[in-house]
Design a protein around this motif. Structure first.
Motif: not given
Length: 254
Positions: A91-92, A101-102, A116-120
């Motif tokens: 994801l990262a 954002t993923v 899970d969440k990875v900000e863009g």
């Protein structure tokens, strides 16, 4: 028995307060929260006081937000989730490559839950929070999970959907959703064209576990002004990342 039921009801209300506070990113006044939950203000204030003292809520400038104890539990839950552990590096990397954002979400009951969440770097403001739930029929991740479920399970879930128009683009009929799911199966990915949130466009792909049944989905989300013109390249990136996660879980569909 009555005492036990009353205790369960009170405990349920405590969790209702925590979850409702978590749905307000900027915090919420206790009076507003009481109205939202249909709870007497005196009861809400008493529960909020207890939760603030225990660190599960924080009170600042007259507004309630999640406290350090809730955040700590959320972080522990995320680390303990094997899906999130396997998926996070992919994801990262996907977020770094796309600048968007993923999200990672899994099917729980009749909805999805973001795990899970990875900000863009080009992030637009979105309502999604790790631990929050979302609908199946109008999110990219929800639709891609539906599309690849075994037929009996799909049919059971379709019967539970109560279509609500979140935006003018939301699918609001079962037959239209079935046509959309068939299109997703052929393409191998799903698109959420501002169906859940105005201005937010998503491209999603399925994640499979060792039994080769869809378990979750990942998505790249961002502004419709940019993503709509880059669907093909984003789809390749998202599908490749989803396949890498599936392989890490023992899936062989990809």
């Amino acid at each position: 028995m009555t005492a036990v039921k009353n205790g369960e009801k009170s405990l349920s209300k405590v969790f209702d307060v925590i979850e409702a506070a978590g749905r307000h990113p900027e915090g919420v006044a206790a009076k507003t929260l009481a109205t939202e939950l249909g709870m007497p203000e005196s009861t809400l204030f008493r529960m909020a006081k207890f939760l603030v003292e225990r660190g599960y809520l924080r009170r600042s400038a007259g507004r309630l937000t999640l406290g350090a104890a809730a955040l700590r539990l959320g972080a522990l839950a995320q680390r303990q989730n094997p899906l999130a552990r396997v998926a996070h590096p992919a994801l990262a990397a996907l977020s770094e490559r796309t600048g968007e954002t993923v999200h990672l979400a899994e099917l729980q009951g009749d909805h999805i839950v973001y795990v899970d969440k990875v900000e863009g770097s080009r992030s637009v403001r979105m309502a999604s929070l790790v631990g929050s739930a979302g609908p199946l029929y109008c999110t990219g991740v929800g639709k891609v999970i539906l599309a690849f479920l075994p037929e009996p399970k799909l049919e059971r879930l379709l019967e539970t959907i109560r279509f609500e128009p979140f935006t003018p683009a939301t699918i609001t009929a079962a037959e239209a959703l079935r046509r959309e799911l068939e299109k997703i199966r052929r393409a191998g990915y799903a698109v959420d064209d501002c169906e859940h949130e105005r201005g937010v466009f998503c491209v999603a792909a399925p994640v499979f576990h060792a039994a080769d049944e869809v378990r979750a989905g990942i998505s790249v989300s961002g502004s419709e002004l940019y993503l709509r013109d880059h669907v093909d390249e984003l789809a390749r990136e998202v599908v490749a990342a989803a396949c890498a996660i599936s392989a890490g879980l023992g899936g062989s569909v990809c």
